[in-house]
Design a protein around this motif. Structure first.
Motif, PDB file in Angstrom:
ATOM      1  N   PHE A   1     -46.331  37.129  43.825  1.00  0.00           N
ATOM      2  CA  PHE A   1     -47.535  37.922  43.996  1.00  0.00           C
ATOM      3  C   PHE A   1     -48.311  37.366  45.177  1.00  0.00           C
ATOM      4  CE2 PHE A   1     -51.993  38.768  43.479  1.00  0.00           C
ATOM      5  CZ  PHE A   1     -52.023  40.072  43.058  1.00  0.00           C
ATOM      6  N   SER A   2     -48.791  38.210  46.033  1.00  0.00           N
ATOM      7  CA  SER A   2     -49.605  37.735  47.145  1.00  0.00           C
ATOM      8  C   SER A   2     -50.714  38.736  47.410  1.00  0.00           C
ATOM      9  CB  SER A   2     -48.761  37.559  48.416  1.00  0.00           C
ATOM     10  OG  SER A   2     -48.195  38.784  48.809  1.00  0.00           O
ATOM     11  N   THR A   3     -51.799  38.247  47.930  1.00  0.00           N
ATOM     12  CA  THR A   3     -52.927  39.109  48.239  1.00  0.00           C
ATOM     13  C   THR A   3     -52.814  39.598  49.674  1.00  0.00           C
ATOM     14  OG1 THR A   3     -54.238  37.211  48.959  1.00  0.00           O
ATOM     15  CG2 THR A   3     -54.418  37.838  46.650  1.00  0.00           C
ATOM     16  N   ASP A   4     -53.508  40.695  49.968  1.00  0.00           N
ATOM     17  CA  ASP A   4     -53.442  41.261  51.315  1.00  0.00           C
ATOM     18  C   ASP A   4     -54.019  40.315  52.360  1.00  0.00           C
ATOM     19  OD1 ASP A   4     -52.208  43.526  50.434  1.00  0.00           O
ATOM     20  OD2 ASP A   4     -54.073  44.626  50.129  1.00  0.00           O
ATOM     21  N   LYS A   5     -55.164  39.732  52.040  1.00  0.00           N
ATOM     22  CA  LYS A   5     -55.844  38.883  53.015  1.00  0.00           C
ATOM     23  C   LYS A   5     -55.963  37.434  52.564  1.00  0.00           C
ATOM     24  CE  LYS A   5     -58.591  42.711  54.883  1.00  0.00           C
ATOM     25  NZ  LYS A   5     -59.951  43.226  55.145  1.00  0.00           N
ATOM     26  N   GLY A   6     -55.734  37.187  51.297  1.00  0.00           N
ATOM     27  CA  GLY A   6     -55.910  35.840  50.765  1.00  0.00           C
ATOM     28  C   GLY A   6     -54.644  35.010  50.851  1.00  0.00           C
ATOM     29  N   PRO A   7     -54.567  33.940  50.050  1.00  0.00           N
ATOM     30  CA  PRO A   7     -53.406  33.031  50.084  1.00  0.00           C
ATOM     31  C   PRO A   7     -52.135  33.728  49.622  1.00  0.00           C
ATOM     32  CG  PRO A   7     -54.798  32.558  48.195  1.00  0.00           C
ATOM     33  CD  PRO A   7     -55.558  33.536  49.042  1.00  0.00           C
ATOM     34  N   LYS A   8     -51.022  33.279  50.154  1.00  0.00           N
ATOM     35  CA  LYS A   8     -49.731  33.852  49.814  1.00  0.00           C
ATOM     36  C   LYS A   8     -48.754  32.745  49.428  1.00  0.00           C
ATOM     37  CE  LYS A   8     -49.982  37.997  52.735  1.00  0.00           C
ATOM     38  NZ  LYS A   8     -51.438  37.943  52.921  1.00  0.00           N
ATOM     39  N   ALA A   9     -47.750  33.097  48.673  1.00  0.00           N
ATOM     40  CA  ALA A   9     -46.695  32.149  48.336  1.00  0.00           C
ATOM     41  C   ALA A   9     -45.598  32.250  49.385  1.00  0.00           C
ATOM     42  CB  ALA A   9     -46.131  32.447  46.951  1.00  0.00           C
ATOM     43  N   PHE A  10     -45.075  31.109  49.767  1.00  0.00           N
ATOM     44  CA  PHE A  10     -43.982  31.051  50.753  1.00  0.00           C
ATOM     45  C   PHE A  10     -42.673  31.039  49.985  1.00  0.00           C
ATOM     46  CE2 PHE A  10     -41.016  28.914  53.562  1.00  0.00           C
ATOM     47  CZ  PHE A  10     -41.305  29.453  54.808  1.00  0.00           C
ATOM     48  N   TYR A  11     -41.765  31.961  50.320  1.00  0.00           N
ATOM     49  CA  TYR A  11     -40.512  31.998  49.583  1.00  0.00           C
ATOM     50  C   TYR A  11     -39.274  32.058  50.467  1.00  0.00           C
ATOM     51  CZ  TYR A  11     -40.430  37.056  50.369  1.00  0.00           C
ATOM     52  OH  TYR A  11     -40.407  38.298  50.939  1.00  0.00           O
ATOM     53  N   ARG A  12     -39.430  32.225  51.759  1.00  0.00           N
ATOM     54  CA  ARG A  12     -38.283  32.133  52.647  1.00  0.00           C
ATOM     55  C   ARG A  12     -38.744  31.963  54.079  1.00  0.00           C
ATOM     56  NH1 ARG A  12     -34.988  35.415  54.980  1.00  0.00           N
ATOM     57  NH2 ARG A  12     -33.357  34.726  53.557  1.00  0.00           N
ATOM     58  N   GLY A  13     -37.849  31.362  54.897  1.00  0.00           N
ATOM     59  CA  GLY A  13     -38.176  31.145  56.292  1.00  0.00           C
ATOM     60  C   GLY A  13     -37.236  31.911  57.195  1.00  0.00           C
ATOM     61  N   ASP A  14     -36.907  31.310  58.334  1.00  0.00           N
ATOM     62  CA  ASP A  14     -36.068  31.988  59.317  1.00  0.00           C
ATOM     63  C   ASP A  14     -34.731  31.289  59.544  1.00  0.00           C
ATOM     64  OD1 ASP A  14     -37.972  34.093  60.115  1.00  0.00           O
ATOM     65  OD2 ASP A  14     -39.168  32.401  60.808  1.00  0.00           O
ATOM     66  N   ASP A  15     -34.752  29.963  59.553  1.00  0.00           N
ATOM     67  CA  ASP A  15     -33.545  29.208  59.884  1.00  0.00           C
ATOM     68  C   ASP A  15     -33.248  28.156  58.826  1.00  0.00           C
ATOM     69  OD1 ASP A  15     -33.036  30.465  62.453  1.00  0.00           O
ATOM     70  OD2 ASP A  15     -34.829  29.415  63.136  1.00  0.00           O
ATOM     71  N   GLY A  16     -31.956  27.849  58.676  1.00  0.00           N
ATOM     72  CA  GLY A  16     -31.551  26.833  57.723  1.00  0.00           C
ATOM     73  C   GLY A  16     -31.739  27.302  56.289  1.00  0.00           C
ATOM     74  N   VAL A  17     -31.425  26.432  55.348  1.00  0.00           N
ATOM     75  CA  VAL A  17     -31.683  26.697  53.936  1.00  0.00           C
ATOM     76  C   VAL A  17     -32.321  25.455  53.325  1.00  0.00           C
ATOM     77  CG1 VAL A  17     -29.816  28.381  53.598  1.00  0.00           C
ATOM     78  CG2 VAL A  17     -29.357  25.946  53.247  1.00  0.00           C
ATOM     79  N   VAL A  18     -33.088  25.663  52.288  1.00  0.00           N
ATOM     80  CA  VAL A  18     -33.744  24.558  51.581  1.00  0.00           C
ATOM     81  C   VAL A  18     -33.176  24.462  50.169  1.00  0.00           C
ATOM     82  CG1 VAL A  18     -35.914  23.774  50.552  1.00  0.00           C
ATOM     83  CG2 VAL A  18     -35.891  24.627  52.899  1.00  0.00           C
ATOM     84  N   LEU A  19     -32.744  23.266  49.806  1.00  0.00           N
ATOM     85  CA  LEU A  19     -32.348  22.999  48.426  1.00  0.00           C
ATOM     86  C   LEU A  19     -33.587  22.536  47.670  1.00  0.00           C
ATOM     87  CD1 LEU A  19     -29.008  20.962  48.734  1.00  0.00           C
ATOM     88  CD2 LEU A  19     -29.268  23.397  48.233  1.00  0.00           C
ATOM     89  N   SER A  20     -33.998  23.275  46.660  1.00  0.00           N
ATOM     90  CA  SER A  20     -35.171  22.880  45.881  1.00  0.00           C
ATOM     91  C   SER A  20     -34.772  22.689  44.423  1.00  0.00           C
ATOM     92  CB  SER A  20     -36.283  23.927  45.994  1.00  0.00           C
ATOM     93  OG  SER A  20     -35.953  25.123  45.315  1.00  0.00           O
ATOM     94  N   PHE A  21     -35.214  21.574  43.848  1.00  0.00           N
ATOM     95  CA  PHE A  21     -34.881  21.221  42.467  1.00  0.00           C
ATOM     96  C   PHE A  21     -36.160  21.143  41.639  1.00  0.00           C
ATOM     97  CE2 PHE A  21     -31.460  19.570  45.042  1.00  0.00           C
ATOM     98  CZ  PHE A  21     -30.319  19.804  44.300  1.00  0.00           C
ATOM     99  N   ASN A  22     -36.188  21.839  40.520  1.00  0.00           N
ATOM    100  CA  ASN A  22     -37.287  21.714  39.568  1.00  0.00           C
ATOM    101  C   ASN A  22     -36.912  20.695  38.498  1.00  0.00           C
ATOM    102  OD1 ASN A  22     -38.577  23.749  40.919  1.00  0.00           O
ATOM    103  ND2 ASN A  22     -38.720  25.139  39.177  1.00  0.00           N
ATOM    104  N   ILE A  23     -37.847  19.794  38.207  1.00  0.00           N
ATOM    105  CA  ILE A  23     -37.666  18.881  37.059  1.00  0.00           C
ATOM    106  C   ILE A  23     -38.907  18.978  36.187  1.00  0.00           C
ATOM    107  CG2 ILE A  23     -37.079  16.584  36.257  1.00  0.00           C
ATOM    108  CD1 ILE A  23     -36.058  15.868  38.971  1.00  0.00           C
ATOM    109  N   GLY A  24     -38.763  19.624  35.050  1.00  0.00           N
ATOM    110  CA  GLY A  24     -39.887  19.774  34.133  1.00  0.00           C
ATOM    111  C   GLY A  24     -39.845  18.800  32.973  1.00  0.00           C
ATOM    112  N   TRP A  25     -38.623  18.440  32.559  1.00  0.00           N
ATOM    113  CA  TRP A  25     -38.483  17.562  31.392  1.00  0.00           C
ATOM    114  C   TRP A  25     -37.056  17.004  31.361  1.00  0.00           C
ATOM    115  CZ3 TRP A  25     -34.798  18.847  27.689  1.00  0.00           C
ATOM    116  CH2 TRP A  25     -34.238  20.131  27.825  1.00  0.00           C
ATOM    117  N   GLY A  26     -36.843  16.049  30.473  1.00  0.00           N
ATOM    118  CA  GLY A  26     -35.492  15.539  30.254  1.00  0.00           C
ATOM    119  C   GLY A  26     -35.281  14.136  30.804  1.00  0.00           C
ATOM    120  N   ASP A  27     -34.281  13.462  30.241  1.00  0.00           N
ATOM    121  CA  ASP A  27     -34.001  12.072  30.589  1.00  0.00           C
ATOM    122  C   ASP A  27     -32.607  11.839  31.162  1.00  0.00           C
ATOM    123  OD1 ASP A  27     -36.522  11.289  29.416  1.00  0.00           O
ATOM    124  OD2 ASP A  27     -35.564  11.514  27.444  1.00  0.00           O
ATOM    125  N   GLU A  28     -31.757  12.860  31.197  1.00  0.00           N
ATOM    126  CA  GLU A  28     -30.348  12.610  31.486  1.00  0.00           C
ATOM    127  C   GLU A  28     -29.830  13.207  32.799  1.00  0.00           C
ATOM    128  OE1 GLU A  28     -28.129  13.992  28.160  1.00  0.00           O
ATOM    129  OE2 GLU A  28     -29.138  12.681  26.714  1.00  0.00           O
TER     130      GLU A  28
END
Length: 250
Positions: free
Chosen positions: A40-67
């Protein structure tokens, strides 16, 4: 024999409304399934970044867990992956300072995933602020300085989170490609999900205990990206490059 059909005006309007509603619903579901509209993004307000132009980004979420986090960090090091970003929940980071330290020492970027793994779209504004600030306090104690990036814990958020993050000088980062590793569909399917990657994608992966097959899928994921000629870049570079291009256009 002839037949005469008489249509009641009110009934006709109701029928047309039902048909139009059904058509709109079908179109909406089609868009949701085949066209990725991740944030979700606003017309004039802050926006979320979800893709760029070059390369790829590996992103890992860690919310919980020990193993599962340690094997993934070790696999990345073994495969000489220089660039990745980990979004950590404050509660997990608090319990695993040794792993946080490994992530930092290996040069991977760190973003905040809230403190508790809660759906921000279901919380009040003040609850979101408290959860985010509690996580940032943990990060400070662990020596994680100048945190720039935030991600909603479950991926669900609205304009309120964008504005709260902006007040904390945080850029909200979503993703453009979901590996669906958290569903544990088998390493081949995880690799297949990532195989559609193209320049500019931010790939969502997980290092929580729910993602049981991510570590074994990683070598194949990395080979697939390499075979496609896709370079893994730091998130900060992708964001910076995209900002520069936007400034040039303006």
């Amino acid at each position: 024999m002839g037949f005469i059909y008489v249509l009641n005006g009110k009934r006709l309007k109701n029928s047309m409304f039902i048909i139009l509603t059904a058509l709109f619903t079908a179109w909406f579901l089609f868009v949701q399934n085949f066209v990725h509209i991740p944030v979700f993004s606003t017309d004039k307000g802050p926006k979320a970044f979800y893709r760029g132009d070059d390369g790829v980004v590996l992103s890992f979420n860690i919310g919980w867990g020990d193993e599962k986090a340690a094997p993934i960090i070790e696999t990345l090091e073994k495969l000489e992956v220089k660039s990745a970003v980990f979004f950590l929940s404050g509660s997990w980071a608090e319990r695993h300072p040794d792993l946080v330290d490994k992530i930092k020492k290996r040069g991977y970027e760190i973003g905040v995933l809230g403190y508790e793994y809660k759906d921000y779209s279901e919380l009040e504004d003040e609850q979101i602020r408290r959860d985010l600030n509690k996580a940032l306090e943990v990060f400070k104690k662990l020596g994680i300085k100048d945190v720039e990036y935030a991600r909603a814990p479950t991926g669900h958020f609205d304009e309120r989170f964008l504005k709260i993050a902006e007040r904390n000088s945080l850029h909200v980062i979503h993703w453009s490609l979901d590996s669906k590793d958290w569903t544990n569909p088998g390493k081949e399917m995880i690799v297949e999900n990532v195989a559609s990657a193209k320049k500019g994608d931010i790939i969502l992966l997980h290092a929580s205990d729910s993602a049981k097959q991510t570590a074994v899928a990683l070598p194949l994921i990395l080979k697939t990206l390499k075979d496609k000629g896709l370079e893994m870049v730091p998130l900060s570079k992708m964001v910076s490059d995209a900002s520069s291009k936007t400034s040039e256009i303006n």
